[in-house]
Design a protein around this motif. Structure first.
Motif, PDB file in Angstrom:
ATOM      1  N   GLU A  76       0.834  -1.209   0.000  1.00 19.67           N
ATOM      2  CA  GLU A  76       0.000   0.000   0.000  1.00 19.67           C
ATOM      3  C   GLU A  76       0.872   1.265   0.000  1.00 19.67           C
ATOM      4  O   GLU A  76       0.488   2.289  -0.532  1.00 19.67           O
ATOM      5  CB  GLU A  76      -0.927   0.015   1.240  1.00 19.67           C
ATOM      6  N   LYS A  77       2.074   1.150   0.593  1.00 20.41           N
ATOM      7  CA  LYS A  77       2.961   2.316   0.679  1.00 20.41           C
ATOM      8  C   LYS A  77       3.591   2.668  -0.660  1.00 20.41           C
ATOM      9  O   LYS A  77       3.758   3.840  -0.990  1.00 20.41           O
ATOM     10  CB  LYS A  77       4.087   2.057   1.704  1.00 20.41           C
ATOM     11  N   ASN A  78       3.968   1.632  -1.427  1.00 21.21           N
ATOM     12  CA  ASN A  78       4.704   1.934  -2.667  1.00 21.21           C
ATOM     13  C   ASN A  78       3.896   1.708  -3.943  1.00 21.21           C
ATOM     14  O   ASN A  78       4.442   1.776  -5.038  1.00 21.21           O
ATOM     15  CB  ASN A  78       6.005   1.117  -2.723  1.00 21.21           C
TER      16      ASN A  78
END
Length: 740
Positions: A76-78
């Motif tokens: 979800e972060k990258n």
């Protein structure tokens, strides 16, 4: 104006929504799927959709990863790094992959174990996988394998040496990669592990990969933990490291000097001089000079940086003497001044020692101290109470008097016999010169994380700073005579001498003799010529018409500079990420889009050879979202505490872009020029003034050139301060002819 309506059957191509990304997804044994990913949907639902397409159950055990050489997991972060046309791969989840590798590396089969460790070394570069593997206590498992697991294979080592070497190499590589993410503290490792790693530095001298990783681990331990520094210092000796410098592999030499620098940097103050003495005994300087600096190959940036760090740390040993005031009551210190007097006035001293009263002797001492050029003739010890340079100046004077006695006596007697107020005060000059040399070499400052500025000549002599002083004090005396200076001109002379030294240093002389010859060519007359030439190139015309012309053309020049800065931003720059282990340099690239509306940026595996295309940079930041640009201490990444971060040079190269409520993009420019280009360009994008030194210099240079070009036709004509008066009307107009 007329409105043209599109025919009913024609379709207008609409741009795809910003949140939709078109990708291809691979799965072993199946045809790749073309798919549109909605970035607003949760990643888990996208993975479920992909799994359903291939009728795969338990979608929570799957994940997506980039199908390129990185194999990094998508989280979800990258996920915003996914760009149109990307090829992804459906694979087992990081948690399951970590669990499988955790089991596979404990296999009883040597071949299976080797393959598992190879995979682990590759996957460990990904922080998502690393976190899962570390959660399984994977670091402890690797350290146990290093401590005791290798013992199991000692008997097999002779018959399976290549296999054993590869296995150990992959184990250490995985360990280095996992630790590089900063998830686990370095303080947790046992003495047994340190002993094992230290032993590899000796055992595996011929196995480059094992030796390289062992040195990298030792350096990281020393830099990241005080306790580990003490343990490593007990296990590894300078004598064990020196042989690796005598090889031909520059990378191993770089790692070796890095370990020496780390031990030097972290050593307590009372141990640092002791370590320097050991380095001198082991002839480190001459080995580096022979096998690194004068080797028949170019010195790469990382080696240059390590040599610079060693140079700085060596000169920083002078800081203690530089900051020590002289104690006027200390007889040993006063004896040094007596020794300076004795060497200079030896013959006179012996004649007068045997006879004369105490008063007469004091008067003679005072006269001699005046001849030596001290400010305080009665008690010269008072001249050394200012810090810097403190006692370091006296040390330099004594070294000069003892090791270059003829030059010392000549300078002192030459100036003490002058009666025309043009004598050069040796004592005062030496004190100020020592202070200047400490400023030039930044004695006492921590080494910069980004600087590569080492000087080969300082590796050619064991007492290079003292020899540097001896050359410069003779230069000062020579320049003083050339300038026919008096005591009122002291500061002017020091400025000229500093310019001579700085100009000679920029040529990077390879030896002290070469430095000396460079200074010979930079006489006071030559400095005047250089200054005159530079003044002519940057001449500042002060007459009113010229000033008005300047005001008129300055906006055009500023616009030209602005366009140049923006064009440089469009080309882009490669920046280096600061981390605790410098050898594993990580790079990222940032560039402005041609329409000046978006900044594209992304990580790189290695430093690029040219421009990096926009479409290969994963992230982007609209210029409209930028709230501010901050520099130096105001940058978020400069507020963190680190061993080498909080120093002046890095602060001077740091800037950050602030966007949204808490978003930030942090930069460390490769050099001052790039720093000025980027801060100017970003300020120009935000509609602010460009205030860098580079802009000021460019503006002065371009204005001067433009004005000179416009005034070419007026050469040798005096431009008046005021416009000439309008002449009276002529008495008749007979000179007017009608051409018709």
């Amino acid at each position: 104006c007329p409105v043209v309506l599109a025919p009913k059957n024609s379709s207008v191509a609409m741009p795809p929504p910003a949140d939709i990304v078109k990708v291809a997804i691979e799965w072993p044994g199946a045809f790749p799927k073309l798919m549109e990913i909605d970035q607003k949907k949760p990643l888990s639902s996208i993975i479920k959709e992909v799994c359903d397409g291939w009728s795969l159950a338990n979608h929570d055990q799957f994940a997506l990863q980039h199908a390129d050489s990185s194999n990094f997991y998508i989280t979800e972060k990258n996920r915003n790094e996914i760009k149109n046309g990307a090829i992804l791969r459906l694979t087992t989840s990081p948690a399951q992959n970590a669990q499988q590798l955790h089991e596979r590396i404990q296999s009883s089969s040597m071949d299976a174990k080797l393959e598992a460790l190879k995979d682990l070394a590759n996957y460990s570069r990904d922080v998502t996988f690393a976190q899962e593997f570390i959660n399984l206590d994977g670091i402890s498992l690797l350290t146990q394998m290093v401590e005791s697991g290798t013992e199991r294979y000692q008997k097999l080592q002779k018959i399976m040496k290549p296999c054993f070497g590869d296995m150990l190499s992959f184990t250490l590589t995985a360990f280095v990669e996992l630790m590089d993410h900063g998830i686990v503290s370095w303080d947790t490792f046992s003495v047994a592990f340190i002993k094992k790693i230290a032993s590899y530095v000796n055992k595996f001298a011929s196995d480059i990969s094992i030796l390289q990783r062992s040195l990298a681990i030792l350096e990281s331990m020393v830099l990241n933990s005080h306790d580990l520094y003490q343990k490593v210092a007990q296990e590894i000796t300078i004598g064990q490291l020196i042989p690796h410098l005598q090889g031909t592999d520059q990378e191993i030499q770089t790692y070796t000097i890095a370990v020496i620098n780390a031990l030097f940097l972290k050593a307590p103050d009372d141990k640092r001089q002791e370590m320097a003495n050991i380095l001198a005994q082991k002839q480190l300087r001459s080995i580096i000079l022979t096998h690194v600096i004068r080797a028949q190959r170019a010195i790469n940036n990382e080696m240059a940086h390590q040599l610079y760090v060693l140079q700085v740390l060596t000169f920083n040993l002078l800081e203690d003497r530089m900051m020590t005031k002289m104690d006027p009551q200390d007889q040993a210190q006063r004896d040094i001044i007596f020794e300076l007097r004795r060497i200079a006035f030896d013959a006179e001293s012996e004649l007068n020692n045997s006879s004369g009263s105490m008063e007469k002797r004091k008067s003679m001492y005072t006269r001699d101290y005046k001849k030596l050029g001290f400010i305080n003739h009665v008690n010269p010890a008072m001249d050394f109470t200012q810090t810097p340079p403190g006692m370091l100046a006296l040390d330099n004077m004594l070294y000069f008097a003892k090791h270059h006695q003829d030059a010392y006596i000549r300078i002192v007697l030459e100036n003490s016999s002058r009666e025309d107020k043009h004598e050069c005060p040796f004592g005062r000059s030496s004190i100020e010169l020592t202070k200047m040399l400490c400023e030039i070499l930044k004695v006492g400052e921590l080494p910069s994380e980004t600087c590569n500025d080492f000087h080969p000549m300082f590796f050619t002599h064991d007492r290079s700073f003292e020899e540097f002083f001896c050359i410069c004090i003779q230069l000062l005396n020579k320049t003083w005579k050339e300038m026919r200076a008096t005591s009122e001109d002291f500061n002017k002379v020091m400025q000229v001498v500093k310019e001579q030294i700085m100009r000679a240093l920029t040529t990077k002389p390879s030896s002290l003799d070469q430095f000396k010859s460079k200074l010979q060519n930079l006489s006071y007359t030559e400095i005047l010529k250089i200054r005159q030439s530079e003044r002519m190139n940057q001449e500042d015309f002060q007459s009113r018409p010229i000033l008005e012309l300047k005001e008129k053309i300055q906006p055009e020049i500023l616009e030209l500079i602005k366009q140049q800065r923006l064009n440089r931003l469009v080309e882009g720059t490669c920046f280096r990420k600061l981390n605790s282990r410098r050898r594993q340099d990580k790079f990222w690239y940032c560039r402005l889009s041609p329409n000046h509306k978006v900044l594209h940026y992304g990580d790189l595996e290695e430093s690029p050879q040219g421009e990096v295309p926009h479409d290969s940079l994963q992230d982007k930041l609209p210029v409209a979202d930028i709230k501010a640009v901050v520099t130096g201490k105001d940058c978020p990444h400069m507020k963190e505490k680190g061993a080498l971060k909080q120093n002046k040079e890095v602060l001077e190269l740091a800037f950050s872009i602030l966007y949204d409520s808490s978003g930030q993009l942090n930069f460390i420019a490769p050099d001052k020029h790039e720093y000025c280009v980027w801060t100017d360009g970003l300020n120009a994008l935000l509609g602010k003034d460009m205030l860098s030194d580079l802009t000021r210099n460019d503006l002065d240079t371009l204005l001067s050139m433009e004005i000179k070009l416009r005034l070419l036709d007026l050469e040798n004509i005096q431009i008046p301060d005021a416009p000439p008066p309008i002449p009276k009307e002529p008495s008749n107009y007979d000179f007017v002819y009608d051409c018709n």
